[in-house]
Design a protein around this motif. Structure first.
Motif, PDB file in Angstrom:
ATOM      1  N   ASP A 261       0.773  -1.137  -0.104  1.00 46.41           N
ATOM      2  CA  ASP A 261       0.153  -0.075   0.109  1.00 46.41           C
ATOM      3  C   ASP A 261       0.796   1.141  -0.243  1.00 46.41           C
ATOM      4  O   ASP A 261       0.559   2.521  -0.753  1.00 46.41           O
ATOM      5  N   ALA A 262       1.825   1.208   1.211  1.00 46.40           N
ATOM      6  CA  ALA A 262       2.632   2.329   0.793  1.00 46.40           C
ATOM      7  C   ALA A 262       3.459   2.724  -0.673  1.00 46.40           C
ATOM      8  O   ALA A 262       3.955   3.937  -1.136  1.00 46.40           O
ATOM      9  N   PHE A 263       4.163   1.475  -1.162  1.00 51.22           N
ATOM     10  CA  PHE A 263       4.656   1.286  -2.548  1.00 51.22           C
ATOM     11  C   PHE A 263       3.490   2.407  -3.018  1.00 51.22           C
ATOM     12  O   PHE A 263       4.138   3.169  -4.255  1.00 51.22           O
ATOM     13  N   MET A 264       2.488   1.555  -3.234  1.00 53.10           N
ATOM     14  CA  MET A 264       1.487   2.345  -4.169  1.00 53.10           C
ATOM     15  C   MET A 264       0.821   3.996  -4.225  1.00 53.10           C
ATOM     16  O   MET A 264       1.124   4.287  -4.918  1.00 53.10           O
ATOM     17  N   PHE A 265       0.814   4.172  -2.960  1.00 50.71           N
ATOM     18  CA  PHE A 265       1.089   5.854  -2.326  1.00 50.71           C
ATOM     19  C   PHE A 265       1.803   6.426  -2.832  1.00 50.71           C
ATOM     20  O   PHE A 265       1.851   6.927  -3.136  1.00 50.71           O
ATOM     21  N   MET A 266       3.290   5.668  -2.644  1.00 48.77           N
ATOM     22  CA  MET A 266       4.260   6.518  -3.516  1.00 48.77           C
ATOM     23  C   MET A 266       4.056   6.836  -4.428  1.00 48.77           C
ATOM     24  O   MET A 266       4.268   8.117  -5.314  1.00 48.77           O
ATOM     25  N   ILE A 267       4.116   5.739  -5.370  1.00 45.64           N
ATOM     26  CA  ILE A 267       3.985   5.791  -6.743  1.00 45.64           C
ATOM     27  C   ILE A 267       2.799   7.297  -7.279  1.00 45.64           C
ATOM     28  O   ILE A 267       2.966   7.578  -7.739  1.00 45.64           O
ATOM     29  N   LEU A 268       1.378   7.169  -6.414  1.00 43.10           N
ATOM     30  CA  LEU A 268       0.551   8.232  -6.806  1.00 43.10           C
ATOM     31  C   LEU A 268       1.129   9.097  -6.421  1.00 43.10           C
ATOM     32  O   LEU A 268       0.860  10.606  -7.711  1.00 43.10           O
ATOM     33  N   CYS A 269       2.081   9.207  -5.465  1.00 40.61           N
ATOM     34  CA  CYS A 269       2.787  11.060  -5.349  1.00 40.61           C
ATOM     35  C   CYS A 269       3.309  11.477  -6.695  1.00 40.61           C
ATOM     36  O   CYS A 269       4.030  12.695  -6.228  1.00 40.61           O
ATOM     37  N   ALA A 270       4.471  10.422  -6.766  1.00 44.45           N
ATOM     38  CA  ALA A 270       5.261  10.923  -7.435  1.00 44.45           C
ATOM     39  C   ALA A 270       5.105  10.906  -8.718  1.00 44.45           C
ATOM     40  O   ALA A 270       6.093  11.490  -9.524  1.00 44.45           O
ATOM     41  N   SER A 271       3.774  10.509  -9.337  1.00 42.27           N
ATOM     42  CA  SER A 271       3.794  10.569 -10.692  1.00 42.27           C
ATOM     43  C   SER A 271       2.872  11.952 -10.976  1.00 42.27           C
ATOM     44  O   SER A 271       2.523  12.965 -10.066  1.00 42.27           O
ATOM     45  N   ALA A 272       2.963  12.365 -12.568  1.00 41.39           N
ATOM     46  CA  ALA A 272       2.221  13.756 -12.987  1.00 41.39           C
ATOM     47  C   ALA A 272       1.469  13.902 -13.798  1.00 41.39           C
ATOM     48  O   ALA A 272       2.206  12.323 -14.728  1.00 41.39           O
ATOM     49  N   SER A 273       0.416  13.797 -14.378  1.00 32.28           N
ATOM     50  CA  SER A 273      -0.664  13.400 -15.753  1.00 32.28           C
ATOM     51  C   SER A 273      -0.169  14.117 -16.627  1.00 32.28           C
ATOM     52  O   SER A 273       0.728  15.242 -16.847  1.00 32.28           O
ATOM     53  N   TYR A 274      -0.283  13.555 -17.480  1.00 39.63           N
ATOM     54  CA  TYR A 274      -0.502  14.254 -19.236  1.00 39.63           C
ATOM     55  C   TYR A 274      -0.964  13.189 -20.021  1.00 39.63           C
ATOM     56  O   TYR A 274      -0.677  13.916 -21.306  1.00 39.63           O
ATOM     57  N   ILE A 275      -2.337  13.078 -19.509  1.00 40.17           N
ATOM     58  CA  ILE A 275      -3.773  13.592 -20.209  1.00 40.17           C
ATOM     59  C   ILE A 275      -4.148  13.900 -19.524  1.00 40.17           C
ATOM     60  O   ILE A 275      -4.749  15.082 -20.615  1.00 40.17           O
TER      61      ILE A 275
END
Length: 321
Positions: A261-275
């Protein structure tokens, strides 16, 4: 970070298809994916993630940790566009700073599904509430970015319509499909999942491979636009995701999330939208330059997260959570 972890991620078939897309453009192979198929791959992934998340939500019991997770998702969606705007204003005008801040405050479903595949390879699962978090984090940054732009210009009147912006932010095609699939998965529960599993689960990696092949083609075509972005924005596109992931790790530790869960939450925090953000900014902040915010998210942050970020965040979660 263990080299084995990086190698395993790089040798993951969907990631290799991403590199194949880049190579196809660099070698001028002529490989192209029709727009209709490109949209279909994205729609399929939104359906599959949403439906599976809804099924998991139906099977799970709502806990205080789930509530705090959704609050943390909302908090990051509000915090990131605000603090990044002030950093960007050191070098950019209001319009471009607002558009890029919205880009990095929102999330990338493509990065999310790639990280999901990474966990699948490790035979791990994350909480379905994080799919709701994905839906929750996409829209607020769009609204905040436009609001910052309008407040800074002191020009809330005119042809601009908040009603249309809110409609686009919350009822855009991808977010609507994601949330709708989530709700249907919750309503139908196990019987619905058993019926849809051959399509929603068995085909997932194949569809993700085609999706990342398409992303590789698009990212490679955007590489030339990085000259416009300049070194400041390229560095920003790498350091800000790392900073956001670090904040995400702190919140995950505070909440008491499990490692997946922590890993996927970090992914959400670290990503950026392109669509979603790209579509919204083109209409709501037309003064912003798309050759800045699109290459930053798609040609720098997305590949960085897919190649380095995913194994790095998992390593950090394992050792510091």
């Amino acid at each position: 970070m263990e080299p084995k972890l990086i190698l395993e991620n790089l040798l993951n078939p969907p990631v290799l298809f991403f590199f194949l897309g880049i190579l196809a453009v660099l070698l001028k192979s002529g490989l192209e994916i029709p727009d209709t198929l490109s949209k279909f791959f994205g729609m399929y992934l939104m359906f599959a993630i949403g439906f599976k998340g809804g099924f998991e939500l139906a099977e799970a019991k709502f806990t205080s940790a789930n509530l705090f997770t959704l609050i943390a998702c909302s908090g990051m969606a509000l915090l990131v566009p605000l603090y990044t705007f002030f950093i960007l204003r050191l070098k950019l005008d209001v319009h471009n700073a607002a558009a890029i801040a919205a880009t990095y405050g929102s999330v990338s479903a493509g990065t999310f599904v790639t990280a999901h595949a990474f966990l699948n390879n490790l035979h791990l699962e994350f909480d379905g509430f994080l799919v709701a978090g994905l839906a929750l984090m996409e829209s607020p940054a769009i609204i905040i970015g436009v609001a910052i732009d309008r407040i800074a210009k002191k020009n809330i009147s005119g042809e601009f319509s908040w009603k249309e912006l809110l409609r686009e932010a919350f009822l855009g095609g991808s977010i609507f499909l994601l949330v709708g699939s989530l709700v249907i998965g919750m309503l139908t529960g196990k019987s619905g999942w058993d019926a849809e599993k051959p399509f929603a689960d068995a085909l997932f990696k194949g569809m993700l491979s085609f999706f990342l092949l398409d992303m590789g083609l698009v990212a490679a075509k955007k590489l030339k636009d990085l000259r416009t972005a300049g070194p400041f924005l390229v560095i920003f596109a790498i350091l800000v995701p790392l900073m956001n992931a670090s904040i995400g790790l702190g919140l995950a530790k505070l909440i008491g999330m499990t490692a997946p869960d922590a890993f996927m939450f970090m992914i959400l925090c670290a990503s950026a939208s392109y669509i979603a953000v790209g579509a919204a900014m083109r209409t709501s902040v037309p003064e912003a330059n798309p050759s800045l915010y699109l290459p930053m998210s798609l040609a720098v942050t997305f590949p960085f997260n897919v190649i380095i970020g995913i194994p790095l965040y998992w390593f950090v979660v394992q050792h510091y959570l």
